[in-house]
Design a protein around this motif. Structure first.
Motif, mmCIF file in Angstrom:
data_model
loop_
_atom_site.group_PDB
_atom_site.id
_atom_site.type_symbol
_atom_site.label_atom_id
_atom_site.label_comp_id
_atom_site.label_asym_id
_atom_site.label_seq_id
_atom_site.Cartn_x
_atom_site.Cartn_y
_atom_site.Cartn_z
ATOM 1 N N SER A 30 -71.096 -8.060 -129.955
ATOM 2 C CA SER A 30 -69.804 -8.600 -129.522
ATOM 3 C C SER A 30 -69.412 -8.247 -128.085
ATOM 4 O O SER A 30 -68.673 -8.995 -127.452
ATOM 5 N N LEU A 31 -69.886 -7.127 -127.559
ATOM 6 C CA LEU A 31 -69.469 -6.715 -126.214
ATOM 7 C C LEU A 31 -70.327 -7.328 -125.113
ATOM 8 O O LEU A 31 -69.984 -7.242 -123.934
ATOM 9 N N GLY A 32 -71.432 -7.937 -125.499
ATOM 10 C CA GLY A 32 -72.304 -8.525 -124.490
ATOM 11 C C GLY A 32 -73.213 -7.482 -123.855
ATOM 12 O O GLY A 32 -73.466 -6.425 -124.424
ATOM 13 N N SER A 33 -73.686 -7.798 -122.648
ATOM 14 C CA SER A 33 -74.676 -6.941 -121.995
ATOM 15 C C SER A 33 -74.047 -5.744 -121.295
ATOM 16 O O SER A 33 -72.854 -5.746 -120.958
ATOM 17 N N LEU A 34 -74.872 -4.741 -121.041
ATOM 18 C CA LEU A 34 -74.427 -3.585 -120.260
ATOM 19 C C LEU A 34 -74.018 -4.031 -118.859
ATOM 20 O O LEU A 34 -73.068 -3.495 -118.290
ATOM 21 N N TYR A 35 -74.724 -5.008 -118.315
ATOM 22 C CA TYR A 35 -74.364 -5.565 -117.001
ATOM 23 C C TYR A 35 -72.927 -6.080 -117.023
ATOM 24 O O TYR A 35 -72.126 -5.787 -116.126
ATOM 25 N N LYS A 36 -72.587 -6.847 -118.052
ATOM 26 C CA LYS A 36 -71.234 -7.404 -118.175
ATOM 27 C C LYS A 36 -70.193 -6.297 -118.283
ATOM 28 O O LYS A 36 -69.141 -6.341 -117.629
ATOM 29 N N ILE A 37 -70.478 -5.309 -119.106
ATOM 30 C CA ILE A 37 -69.519 -4.222 -119.329
ATOM 31 C C ILE A 37 -69.265 -3.434 -118.041
ATOM 32 O O ILE A 37 -68.123 -3.129 -117.695
ATOM 33 N N ASN A 80 -80.406 -7.051 -120.211
ATOM 34 C CA ASN A 80 -81.168 -7.105 -121.462
ATOM 35 C C ASN A 80 -80.882 -5.930 -122.394
ATOM 36 O O ASN A 80 -81.673 -5.652 -123.292
ATOM 37 N N LEU A 81 -79.784 -5.252 -122.162
ATOM 38 C CA LEU A 81 -79.295 -4.223 -123.078
ATOM 39 C C LEU A 81 -77.938 -4.689 -123.593
ATOM 40 O O LEU A 81 -76.990 -4.834 -122.815
ATOM 41 N N LEU A 82 -77.848 -4.956 -124.890
ATOM 42 C CA LEU A 82 -76.625 -5.490 -125.486
ATOM 43 C C LEU A 82 -75.878 -4.401 -126.247
ATOM 44 O O LEU A 82 -76.489 -3.521 -126.845
ATOM 45 N N LEU A 83 -74.544 -4.487 -126.216
ATOM 46 C CA LEU A 83 -73.720 -3.440 -126.824
ATOM 47 C C LEU A 83 -72.736 -4.013 -127.830
ATOM 48 O O LEU A 83 -72.311 -5.160 -127.736
ATOM 49 N N ASP A 84 -72.384 -3.151 -128.765
ATOM 50 C CA ASP A 84 -71.326 -3.443 -129.720
ATOM 51 C C ASP A 84 -70.582 -2.147 -129.990
ATOM 52 O O ASP A 84 -71.105 -1.049 -129.741
ATOM 53 N N GLU A 85 -69.345 -2.258 -130.474
ATOM 54 C CA GLU A 85 -68.581 -1.058 -130.818
ATOM 55 C C GLU A 85 -69.152 -0.446 -132.095
ATOM 56 O O GLU A 85 -69.541 -1.155 -133.024
ATOM 57 N N PHE A 86 -69.193 0.876 -132.119
ATOM 58 C CA PHE A 86 -69.685 1.583 -133.292
ATOM 59 C C PHE A 86 -68.958 2.910 -133.388
ATOM 60 O O PHE A 86 -69.085 3.763 -132.511
ATOM 61 N N ARG A 87 -68.170 3.060 -134.466
ATOM 62 C CA ARG A 87 -67.330 4.246 -134.618
ATOM 63 C C ARG A 87 -66.467 4.405 -133.366
ATOM 64 O O ARG A 87 -65.805 3.476 -132.949
ATOM 65 N N ALA A 88 -66.497 5.577 -132.746
ATOM 66 C CA ALA A 88 -65.663 5.776 -131.562
ATOM 67 C C ALA A 88 -66.436 5.498 -130.271
ATOM 68 O O ALA A 88 -65.932 5.735 -129.184
ATOM 69 N N GLY A 89 -67.668 4.989 -130.402
ATOM 70 C CA GLY A 89 -68.476 4.751 -129.211
ATOM 71 C C GLY A 89 -69.137 3.391 -129.248
ATOM 72 O O GLY A 89 -68.508 2.390 -129.607
#
Length: 358
Positions: A30-37, A80-89
């Motif tokens: 859901s958060l998209g790429s590390l680049y985007k963040i 090419n590294l994708l992220l999502d929320e997980f617990r508090a991180g």
């Protein structure tokens, strides 16, 4: 791609091969790429989360390198590294490795779109010299991603491809911010050394980052003959009795979450559960906080709390309401669900070791 299943690799579900409707169906992050963040959303990550991202990325790449036969990613970058929320991180997953595995190593790729930077910024010097791609070439690219985490900048931003190429081939590297933890800064330097044989492999990178994370948690060794001073360090509250975000009122039970470096407190007389990250000056209400009452969005004098890791939720002894409730840790949760009611006056919250219902 379909045969690869690992927590830090994006899951591939299938593909559409109908003419004119080609598509890959993959896990949604859901958060998209590390680049985007980092570079578009401008999300500020503390060092604990930055190191966590770095560690998970290394684990994902290490898994690919350890497969038989090994998979070389060939296109590691923050896109090419994708992220999502997980617990508090956050949870981090590597993507695009299947396409990279079959990509012709001599294919020139400069500009992906007008909005995104070229792959050249993450490319190892030996590849620029048309040498064979190895696992150490992936490590170089990972080092550039680690620099992004440290500097929170786009590598070689606004520089022409020819300038970047000459800079890298001459052995020059980007300046690592002085605020970077020493061990992590040293790791970045090792990852992008000019000679591939001098770079660590991903297994070594994992060990180094785990040590970096341990260094963020300062727990001094206590001598056997130590004597205690009549004072302590306040880690939550301490700003007088009240219900502001920096105050507590008759705190009772607490749960220490080592994984996410936080304390969860049953703030009894404020009828709420407060989450307090180590080092923060304010807490965050994660359950209750809507006044004393027995509605599903209220608590009444909670006395104990623990975290159920399997369901990512808080289990709360809502003493005044004589019940045990579960409250999801996911953002946006506004009420709990009742697990047990009513409780008799003498019920003890902590003695039950049976698993709670799902």
């Amino acid at each position: 791609m379909n045969s690869v299943r690992y927590p830090y690799i994006v899951t591939f579900y299938g593909a559409c091969t109908e003419t004119g409707k080609y598509a890959l169906v993959m896990e949604y992050m859901s958060l998209g790429s590390l680049y985007k963040i980092l570079h578009k959303d401008k999300l500020s990550l503390d060092w604990f989360n930055r190191l966590s991202v770095a560690l998970q990325a290394a684990k994902g790449i290490n898994y690919l390198h350890k497969l038989q036969p090994p998979i070389l990613h060939r296109d590691i970058k923050s896109l090419n590294l994708l992220l999502d929320e997980f617990r508090a991180g956050y949870i981090v997953k590597v993507c695009d490795f299947g396409l990279a595995q079959t990509r012709n190593e001599t294919t020139r790729q400069t500009v992906l779109t007008h909005a995104l930077p070229c792959t050249l910024q993450w490319t190892a010097p030996e590849i620029l010299r048309l040498k064979k791609h190895t696992n150490k070439s992936d490590v170089y690219s990972l080092g550039i991603v680690y620099w992004e985490l440290a500097a929170n900048e786009i590598p070689y931003d606004e520089h022409q491809n020819a300038v970047i190429r000459e800079f890298v081939l001459s052995g020059e590297r980007l300046d690592i911010p002085q605020t970077t933890p020493l061990k992590f800064a040293t790791l970045i330097t090792k990852c992008w050394t000019n000679e591939p044989k001098d770079r660590p492999d991903c297994s070594q990178i994992i060990d180094i980052i785990e040590q970096c994370i341990e260094d963020q948690i300062i727990i001094p060794n206590i001598p056997v003959d130590a004597t205690w001073q009549p004072k302590g360090t306040t880690v939550a509250g301490g700003m007088g009795e009240g219900n502001d975000s920096n105050q507590l009122n008759h705190p009772l039970g607490l749960f220490i979450d080592d994984d996410d470096q936080m304390i969860v407190i049953a703030d009894s007389d404020n009828h709420r559960i407060v989450q307090w990250k180590i080092g923060d000056t304010k807490g965050q209400v994660v359950a209750g906080g809507k006044g004393k009452g027995n509605r599903l969005n209220q608590l009444n004098g909670p006395t104990d709390v623990l975290i159920d890791k399997e369901t990512n939720s808080f289990i709360i002894c809502d003493y005044g309401n004589r019940r045990v409730v579960r409250w999801s840790h996911r953002s946006g949760t506004t009420q709990g669900e009742i697990l047990i009611e009513p409780l008799i006056e003498s019920a003890i919250f902590g003695f039950v070791d049976e698993p709670l219902p799902p």
